[in-house]
Design a protein around this motif. Sequence first.
Motif, PDB file in Angstrom:
ATOM      1  N   ASN A 303      -3.855   2.571   7.254  1.00  0.00           N
ATOM      2  CA  ASN A 303      -3.865   1.206   7.162  1.00  0.00           C
ATOM      3  C   ASN A 303      -5.143   0.504   6.734  1.00  0.00           C
ATOM      4  OD1 ASN A 303      -1.044   1.099   7.690  1.00  0.00           O
ATOM      5  ND2 ASN A 303      -1.349   0.803   9.871  1.00  0.00           N
ATOM      6  N   ILE A 304      -6.229   0.992   7.567  1.00  0.00           N
ATOM      7  CA  ILE A 304      -7.641   0.423   7.387  1.00  0.00           C
ATOM      8  C   ILE A 304      -7.891   0.877   5.910  1.00  0.00           C
ATOM      9  CG2 ILE A 304      -9.973   0.729   8.000  1.00  0.00           C
ATOM     10  CD1 ILE A 304      -8.859   0.774  11.038  1.00  0.00           C
ATOM     11  N   GLY A 305      -7.874   2.098   5.521  1.00  0.00           N
ATOM     12  CA  GLY A 305      -8.208   2.797   4.113  1.00  0.00           C
ATOM     13  C   GLY A 305      -7.681   1.932   2.948  1.00  0.00           C
ATOM     14  N   GLU A 306      -6.314   1.434   3.438  1.00  0.00           N
ATOM     15  CA  GLU A 306      -5.777   0.756   2.267  1.00  0.00           C
ATOM     16  C   GLU A 306      -6.302  -0.378   2.317  1.00  0.00           C
ATOM     17  OE1 GLU A 306      -1.459   1.199   3.290  1.00  0.00           O
ATOM     18  OE2 GLU A 306      -1.359   3.027   1.920  1.00  0.00           O
ATOM     19  N   ASP A 307      -6.408  -1.242   3.393  1.00  0.00           N
ATOM     20  CA  ASP A 307      -6.627  -2.728   3.162  1.00  0.00           C
ATOM     21  C   ASP A 307      -8.135  -2.864   2.743  1.00  0.00           C
ATOM     22  OD1 ASP A 307      -7.263  -5.157   3.986  1.00  0.00           O
ATOM     23  OD2 ASP A 307      -6.827  -5.118   6.221  1.00  0.00           O
ATOM     24  N   VAL A 308      -9.243  -2.170   3.284  1.00  0.00           N
ATOM     25  CA  VAL A 308     -10.548  -2.358   2.971  1.00  0.00           C
ATOM     26  C   VAL A 308     -10.892  -1.827   1.751  1.00  0.00           C
ATOM     27  CG1 VAL A 308     -12.923  -2.052   3.534  1.00  0.00           C
ATOM     28  CG2 VAL A 308     -11.314  -2.351   5.531  1.00  0.00           C
ATOM     29  N   GLY A 309     -10.043  -0.665   1.354  1.00  0.00           N
ATOM     30  CA  GLY A 309     -10.296  -0.043  -0.068  1.00  0.00           C
ATOM     31  C   GLY A 309      -9.782  -0.991  -1.000  1.00  0.00           C
ATOM     32  N   GLN A 310      -8.708  -1.587  -0.961  1.00  0.00           N
ATOM     33  CA  GLN A 310      -8.219  -2.609  -1.862  1.00  0.00           C
ATOM     34  C   GLN A 310      -9.113  -3.987  -2.198  1.00  0.00           C
ATOM     35  OE1 GLN A 310      -5.791  -3.087  -4.127  1.00  0.00           O
ATOM     36  NE2 GLN A 310      -4.965  -1.065  -3.876  1.00  0.00           N
ATOM     37  N   LYS A 311      -9.526  -4.213  -0.901  1.00  0.00           N
ATOM     38  CA  LYS A 311     -10.562  -5.336  -0.712  1.00  0.00           C
ATOM     39  C   LYS A 311     -11.950  -5.111  -1.642  1.00  0.00           C
ATOM     40  CE  LYS A 311      -8.884  -7.484   3.586  1.00  0.00           C
ATOM     41  NZ  LYS A 311      -9.306  -7.641   5.118  1.00  0.00           N
ATOM     42  N   LEU A 312     -12.395  -3.884  -1.597  1.00  0.00           N
ATOM     43  CA  LEU A 312     -13.561  -3.183  -2.265  1.00  0.00           C
ATOM     44  C   LEU A 312     -13.240  -3.487  -3.864  1.00  0.00           C
ATOM     45  CD1 LEU A 312     -14.895  -0.706   0.031  1.00  0.00           C
ATOM     46  CD2 LEU A 312     -16.066  -2.925  -0.434  1.00  0.00           C
ATOM     47  N   PHE A 313     -11.990  -2.829  -4.078  1.00  0.00           N
ATOM     48  CA  PHE A 313     -11.537  -2.577  -5.446  1.00  0.00           C
ATOM     49  C   PHE A 313     -11.318  -3.950  -5.933  1.00  0.00           C
ATOM     50  CE2 PHE A 313      -8.072  -1.915  -8.487  1.00  0.00           C
ATOM     51  CZ  PHE A 313      -8.635  -1.031  -9.348  1.00  0.00           C
ATOM     52  N   GLN A 314     -10.737  -4.842  -5.508  1.00  0.00           N
ATOM     53  CA  GLN A 314     -10.258  -6.291  -6.045  1.00  0.00           C
ATOM     54  C   GLN A 314     -11.708  -7.004  -6.249  1.00  0.00           C
ATOM     55  OE1 GLN A 314      -7.394  -7.313  -7.195  1.00  0.00           O
ATOM     56  NE2 GLN A 314      -6.679  -5.397  -6.526  1.00  0.00           N
ATOM     57  N   TYR A 315     -12.653  -6.747  -5.220  1.00  0.00           N
ATOM     58  CA  TYR A 315     -13.852  -7.476  -5.497  1.00  0.00           C
ATOM     59  C   TYR A 315     -14.753  -6.862  -6.870  1.00  0.00           C
ATOM     60  CZ  TYR A 315     -18.475  -9.610  -4.589  1.00  0.00           C
ATOM     61  OH  TYR A 315     -19.551 -10.336  -4.695  1.00  0.00           O
ATOM     62  N   LEU A 316     -14.663  -5.282  -6.950  1.00  0.00           N
ATOM     63  CA  LEU A 316     -15.511  -4.764  -8.011  1.00  0.00           C
ATOM     64  C   LEU A 316     -14.914  -5.038  -9.409  1.00  0.00           C
ATOM     65  CD1 LEU A 316     -17.631  -2.855  -8.513  1.00  0.00           C
ATOM     66  CD2 LEU A 316     -15.916  -0.874  -8.449  1.00  0.00           C
ATOM     67  N   GLU A 317     -13.570  -5.097  -9.420  1.00  0.00           N
ATOM     68  CA  GLU A 317     -12.851  -5.025 -10.828  1.00  0.00           C
ATOM     69  C   GLU A 317     -12.654  -6.751 -11.161  1.00  0.00           C
ATOM     70  OE1 GLU A 317     -10.138  -2.600 -11.959  1.00  0.00           O
ATOM     71  OE2 GLU A 317     -11.563  -1.086 -11.995  1.00  0.00           O
ATOM     72  N   LYS A 318     -12.196  -7.463 -10.226  1.00  0.00           N
ATOM     73  CA  LYS A 318     -11.862  -8.815 -10.488  1.00  0.00           C
ATOM     74  C   LYS A 318     -12.588 -10.000  -9.890  1.00  0.00           C
ATOM     75  CE  LYS A 318      -7.086  -7.483 -10.731  1.00  0.00           C
ATOM     76  NZ  LYS A 318      -5.461  -7.405 -10.366  1.00  0.00           N
ATOM     77  N   GLY A 319     -13.568  -9.792  -9.008  1.00  0.00           N
ATOM     78  CA  GLY A 319     -14.308 -10.594  -8.274  1.00  0.00           C
ATOM     79  C   GLY A 319     -13.697 -11.539  -7.207  1.00  0.00           C
ATOM     80  N   VAL A 320     -12.430 -10.847  -6.862  1.00  0.00           N
ATOM     81  CA  VAL A 320     -11.679 -11.496  -5.637  1.00  0.00           C
ATOM     82  C   VAL A 320     -12.355 -11.249  -4.235  1.00  0.00           C
ATOM     83  CG1 VAL A 320      -9.401 -11.542  -4.352  1.00  0.00           C
ATOM     84  CG2 VAL A 320      -9.614 -10.988  -7.019  1.00  0.00           C
ATOM     85  N   SER A 321     -12.777 -12.531  -3.722  1.00  0.00           N
ATOM     86  CA  SER A 321     -13.744 -12.248  -2.431  1.00  0.00           C
ATOM     87  C   SER A 321     -12.924 -12.633  -1.311  1.00  0.00           C
ATOM     88  CB  SER A 321     -14.854 -13.120  -2.424  1.00  0.00           C
ATOM     89  OG  SER A 321     -14.558 -14.451  -2.871  1.00  0.00           O
TER      90      SER A 321
END
Length: 409
Positions: A303-321
């Motif tokens: 669950n943690i891997g999915e949650d934080v991984g997605q947050k990092l990915f969205q920030y890197l690719e879309k700037g979502v913070s």
Amino acid sequence: MSATSYPKDKINILFLENISPIAVQLFRDNGYTQVQQLAGALGEAELIEAIKHVHLLGIRSKTHISERVLQAAPRLQAIGCFCIGVNQVDLEAAARHGVSVFNAPYSNTRSVAELVLGLSVMLLRRVIDKHTAAHKGIWLKDARGSHELRGKTMGLIGYGNIGSQVSVIAEALGMKVLYYDQETKLPLGNARACATMEAVLSESDIVSLHVPGTAHTRNLIHAGNLQQFKKGTMLINCSRGEVVDLEALAAALASGHLGGAAADVFPLEPEKNGDPFQTPLQGLPNVILTPHIGGSTEEAQVNIGEDVGQKLFQYLEKGVSYGSHTVPPISLPPMDGTHRILHIHNNVPGVLSEINTLLADNGVNIEGQYLKTNDRIGYVVLDVNRQLSQQAITLLRNVKGTIKLRLLY
């Protein structure tokens, strides 16, 4: 539209402390090839050397991010804390350097709550003493001092994500639940809020701590208020090691005033498995010691891997913070036919006006724009004409208070 303007094979991602493979796979499946994994934590000197060219960093609770580490990482865009807390990161310094910090505040809630209830059963049944005797070849079948959970009172200090989950499970097992929280929290089920922490301590059969590690909670449980516990009460700490004065707790256990205790967290914890470990609670009867495993289940790590991984990915690719502790929350959908620029700056008056004036005076049309600020920094997302994006980048570098600037795509 390219997901990012920077070649993916040039973006360096470093994951430490056995972070779930699901986070690693997320980036590899999306074309990021420079993903390095290390099993353990790194000390400050080692981390300073390793982080020089890193764009994304993933850590758990053992790796500490200081001002010196951040100074050594000019390319660092974001840090993912693959755990509940972020106290291992100097958030003020991260904000000054324009580094976004994410965590997973809810992902291991159930794992910690289940451990608390499991420890409660073992303490009330004095399982640890019988277990130790059995391993020594001694048979201790005895009902004296052993009790059921049903009908007992669970006292919760802190009624956040984990405390409230413990509340629900405890009540389902037939317990009465009292809680104290500095903030007003709506009770779940039949739980009852108490006006003071002392009221919870004096009425509970089991007290479980669920508070953050701050200057205000250091030694929250101390020699003075340990005397306010009912005689025979059990204390469980799965929150932060610093919130209990362990010397005072050991004295209360040795005197028989407390009936038992369980500790999953400690003020000083070994860096890695196999390192020596000492605590004043060792050798005391009906005391359970576990090595910070509250959130250490396979389900929680996924669950943690999915949650934080997605947050990092969205920030890197879309700037979502969204979810960041340092960069104000912004989420904008991609806009066709434009290039997106991310601008992080000190939160001082006039920055947005200067940005708009500079771009307008130089013929750069803004197709979309959003600004969000906190007390430290401002975060602007700009969608501009593709033909003029490089000119816009050059102009924005000169805006007063600029901390970090990135052409996203």
